[in-house]
Design a protein around this motif. Structure first.
Motif, short mmCIF file in Angstrom:
data_model
loop_
_atom_site.label_atom_id
_atom_site.label_comp_id
_atom_site.label_asym_id
_atom_site.label_seq_id
_atom_site.Cartn_x
_atom_site.Cartn_y
_atom_site.Cartn_z
N ASN A 73 15.97 35.77 17.84
CA ASN A 73 15.24 34.53 17.49
C ASN A 73 15.83 33.33 18.36
N GLY A 77 12.63 32.00 20.04
CA GLY A 77 12.48 30.67 19.33
C GLY A 77 12.57 29.62 20.05
N LEU A 147 12.49 39.70 11.28
CA LEU A 147 11.90 38.75 12.47
C LEU A 147 10.84 38.08 11.83
N PHE A 151 11.06 33.85 11.87
CA PHE A 151 10.52 33.56 12.88
C PHE A 151 10.60 31.87 13.25
N SER A 203 18.41 31.20 10.29
CA SER A 203 17.89 32.46 10.15
C SER A 203 19.06 33.38 9.75
#
Lengths: 276, 279
Positions: A73, A77, A147, A151, A203
């Motif tokens: 991520n 990200g 995931l 996200f 996350s």
């Protein structure tokens, strides 16, 4: 006048008591109750419950998948936020709006969606199954589900920082002949670090606690796909309160630590702002 | 033309290939990770046909579960809007010892695993728990019943309204309220006429988030409700039940309904967000 408004009077006191009552009933009291229940059996008992092979395995699996998805991520990200802020491409606005979709969709629905797509009966699942790769009811499914649900975190914490960033430093570096990669790593990345870490911590916290999508996608197979939240659920289902308490306390303590870390990051990024 | 513009052009040109590759990778990642699964369930429901979709969504158990979700959502909106606004007002406008502690606690429901949250309420409100003890004496059932499900939903949605209202309130400041006060408005009037209109969009946005989470909550509600068909089963629990019973078309159909619902909420949220930003 101001003094009069600021003075603690009756209505202020009523509002304060109401907030204390509400937060006390819904947050403080339940946490106090679970902690006291866990300590009632003694620390040794609690430790024994945490170190049972099945419990320990689920804890380890949870941590490993959480670290994997946090790592992925942080890269995807940041890249997504970067592309959305800096570049122009068709359907950009639609994609920007749909980034939050994983937050809006119920986690159970996420699980069901992944099963229809990658389950043993689906096109992709059947194809991979020929080569002995299973996604659903196995570990890759857990990673995929996490995931999906995590996200937006890094994207949404990096995006506002990138939007506010002035391009003058980058332009200066560019005219001095720095390559795009040098500019990114020397100038952009250091300013983004607090926000990337914030997204990563969010996350991580979500990955440790996630239940709905994982229980559908990976099932509840001890020592194979059982993550911590699913283990706790199983223990509650079989009325083994002591067994559920051990890992619950571990997860709660980690939640506290993550909140502290997020607080620290917030003060860090504030300092960063005043420096600039 | 400014000096250096030529140079910039050259540099931007040089960057173009990298730019395109990165954009391509990001878009592909997003499509594969997020959009394809959504397409997957849509395809499945279409393939099953409209008849199966309608019959499996209109079974009594499904209908009951949707009604229960609606009830929980409305309760969460009402209670959390009132208390969330109060908490925000207290945290922004008052100073007292332990304020920072309270503010830190406010985010806890986001950090705690839903299963652990549900478990905390089982311990607190179970027959032997600190509060459950008392309710038990009066024969009021909290766990495996509606009150417990309401409490669990309130817990997981608690921070939304307060977290959206706090920044708006702190930016709004005291001047207008003071002006109203000087002009002779009572505290109550000041709140309704001055404070509330100014926090309106923050409130609406917080409520939208509350709705989305109440509809989608699964873990906490599952633990406290015991998932009893036709009694304590919400829409998400119903989907889970259908799935574990291998009634896949039932699970897909109900999941499709919730997916559409959450998609609609997201669109509404995006439109509201524009209003909020404009303000």
């Amino acid at each position: 006048m101001v003094k009069f408004l600021m003075k603690s009077n009756k209505s202020d006191l009523v509002l304060r008591s109401l907030s204390l009552f509400y937060l006390g009933l819904l947050i403080i009291l339940p946490i106090a109750a679970i902690m006291s229940e866990a300590l009632k059996g003694g620390l040794i008992n609690l430790w024994n419950n945490i170190t049972l092979p099945q419990a320990l395995f689920s804890l380890k699996l949870t941590f490993i998948v959480a670290i994997i998805i946090v790592f992925i991520n942080m890269i995807t990200g940041t890249a997504t936020a970067w592309v959305l802020v800096r570049y122009k491409f068709p359907f950009k606005n639609i994609m920007d709006a749909l980034i939050d979709l994983p937050f809006a969709i119920p986690t159970v629905v996420t699980g069901i969606m992944l099963v229809t797509l990658y389950g043993p009966k689906s096109l992709i699942g059947a194809f991979l199954g020929k080569y002995g790769i299973e996604i659903i009811f196995d570990k890759p499914g857990i990673v995929l589900a996490l995931l999906f649900v995590t996200f937006p975190f890094v994207v949404r914490s990096v995006q506002p920082v990138l939007l506010e960033m002035e391009p003058d430093m980058e332009e200066a570096a560019m005219t001095l002949g720095a390559s795009p990669l040098t500019i990114f790593f020397r100038i952009v990345l250091p300013s983004l670090t607090p926000s990337i870490l914030t997204g990563a911590a969010l996350s991580f916290s979500r990955a440790l606690g996630e239940f709905g999508s994982i229980v559908i996608v990976a099932g509840n197979i001890p020592l194979i796909t059982q993550v911590a939240s699913v283990y706790i659920y199983g223990e509650i289902e079989s009325y083994n309160i002591q067994g559920a308490l051990g890992l619950s306390v571990v997860l709660l303590i980690i939640s506290f630590l993550i909140l502290l870390f997020l607080n620290f990051l917030q003060s860090w990024s504030k300092k960063h702002e005043t420096w600039r | 033309m400014k000096p250096g513009d030529d140079l910039k052009k050259i540099i931007y040109k040089r960057k173009n290939t990298g730019k395109n590759i990165l954009t391509f990778l990001v878009v592909i990642w997003f499509i594969v990770l997020v959009m394809v699964p959504i397409y997957g369930i849509l395809r499945q429901v279409i393939r099953n046909g409209m008849n199966i979709f309608i019959t499996s969504v209109s079974t009594p158990a499904a209908g009951h579960s949707f009604k229960l979700t609606l009830l929980l959502t409305i309760t969460a909106i009402v209670i959390n809007t009132i208390f969330g606004t109060i908490v925000a007002l207290v945290l922004v406008k008052q100073n007292f010892r332990g304020k920072l502690f309270l503010e830190g606690l406010l985010d806890l429901p986001f950090a705690v695993s839903p299963v652990v949250a549900g478990f905390m309420f089982i311990i607190l409100f179970g027959p032997k728990g600190w509060l459950g003890n008392w309710f038990h004496a009066y024969n009021i059932k909290i766990i495996y019943a509606l009150p417990g499900m309401i409490i669990a939903t309130l817990f997981v949605t608690l921070p939304f309204v307060a977290r959206e209202v706090i920044p708006v309130l702190s930016e709004f400041g005291l001047e207008q309220e003071e002006a109203a006060y000087i002009l002779g408005a009572s505290k109550w009037q000041t709140f309704w006429r001055v404070t509330l209109p100014s926090i309106k969009w923050g409130l609406v946005y917080g409520i939208t988030l509350t709705i989305a989470r109440s509809i989608g909550e699964f873990g906490a509600v599952l633990v406290v409700s015991g998932s009893i068909i036709n009694r304590t089963q919400t829409a998400t629990l119903h989907i889970h039940q259908q799935f574990t019973d291998f009634n896949y078309s039932g699970a897909f159909s109900a999941a499709m309904v919730l997916a559409l619902l959450s998609f609609t909420i997201l669109i509404i949220m995006k439109c509201l967000y524009k209003n909020k930003e404009a303000q």
